[in-house]
Design a protein around this motif. Structure first.
Motif, PDB file in Angstrom:
ATOM      1  N   GLU A   1     -31.116 -27.637  27.766  1.00 10.83           N
ATOM      2  CA  GLU A   1     -31.562 -26.255  27.974  1.00 10.83           C
ATOM      3  C   GLU A   1     -30.924 -25.673  29.239  1.00 10.83           C
ATOM      4  OE1 GLU A   1     -35.662 -24.184  29.341  1.00 10.83           O
ATOM      5  OE2 GLU A   1     -35.819 -25.618  27.705  1.00 10.83           O
ATOM      6  N   TRP A   2     -30.804 -26.476  30.306  1.00  9.71           N
ATOM      7  CA  TRP A   2     -30.187 -26.013  31.543  1.00  9.71           C
ATOM      8  C   TRP A   2     -28.720 -25.665  31.302  1.00  9.71           C
ATOM      9  CZ3 TRP A   2     -26.076 -27.854  34.406  1.00  9.71           C
ATOM     10  CH2 TRP A   2     -25.865 -27.225  35.629  1.00  9.71           C
ATOM     11  N   VAL A   3     -28.009 -26.512  30.543  1.00 11.27           N
ATOM     12  CA  VAL A   3     -26.605 -26.263  30.250  1.00 11.27           C
ATOM     13  C   VAL A   3     -26.474 -24.966  29.454  1.00 11.27           C
ATOM     14  CG1 VAL A   3     -24.524 -27.155  29.156  1.00 11.27           C
ATOM     15  CG2 VAL A   3     -26.100 -28.728  30.280  1.00 11.27           C
ATOM     16  N   ASN A   4     -27.367 -24.763  28.477  1.00 10.94           N
ATOM     17  CA  ASN A   4     -27.336 -23.532  27.686  1.00 10.94           C
ATOM     18  C   ASN A   4     -27.601 -22.308  28.553  1.00 10.94           C
ATOM     19  OD1 ASN A   4     -26.726 -24.792  25.266  1.00 10.94           O
ATOM     20  ND2 ASN A   4     -28.866 -25.095  24.735  1.00 10.94           N
ATOM     21  N   GLN A   5     -28.519 -22.413  29.505  1.00 13.45           N
ATOM     22  CA  GLN A   5     -28.804 -21.297  30.404  1.00 13.45           C
ATOM     23  C   GLN A   5     -27.593 -20.982  31.263  1.00 13.45           C
ATOM     24  OE1 GLN A   5     -32.212 -22.639  32.565  1.00 13.45           O
ATOM     25  NE2 GLN A   5     -33.657 -22.001  30.981  1.00 13.45           N
TER      26      GLN A   5
END
Length: 88
Positions: free
Chosen positions: A52-56
């Motif tokens: 999720e952090w990478v996607n953000q």
């Protein structure tokens, strides 16, 4: 086979190939808090980074989201490194 608890997490090595940063840089950024990481097994075990952090980060940098391509490999996302000291 991936555990359902860790299916939405990336190892440091996987993150390194996706965002084109060295493993030592990723570890340094985890230590300074700029990359979130968890240790499901407790202190001294493998660090994992939420997808999720990478996607953000990809959304913030207006890049494509982290999605497996048709070949099953992840698309590469470029997250810029720190500003060199001579530019500060």
């Amino acid at each position: 086979m991936a555990n359902s608890d860790t299916s939405d997490l990336l190892s440091i090595e996987e993150l390194s190939t996706i965002i084109s940063l060295s493993i030592s840089t990723i570890r340094r950024r985890i230590r300074d808090g700029s990359i979130p990481a968890i240790q499901p097994g407790g202190k001294g075990t493998k660090l994992l980074i939420p997808k999720e952090w990478v996607n953000q980060q990809a959304t913030i940098s207006k890049s494509s989201r982290l999605e497996p391509s048709s070949s099953g490999r992840h698309q590469r996302i470029c997250i810029s490194g720190p500003t060199p000291r001579w530019k500060k």
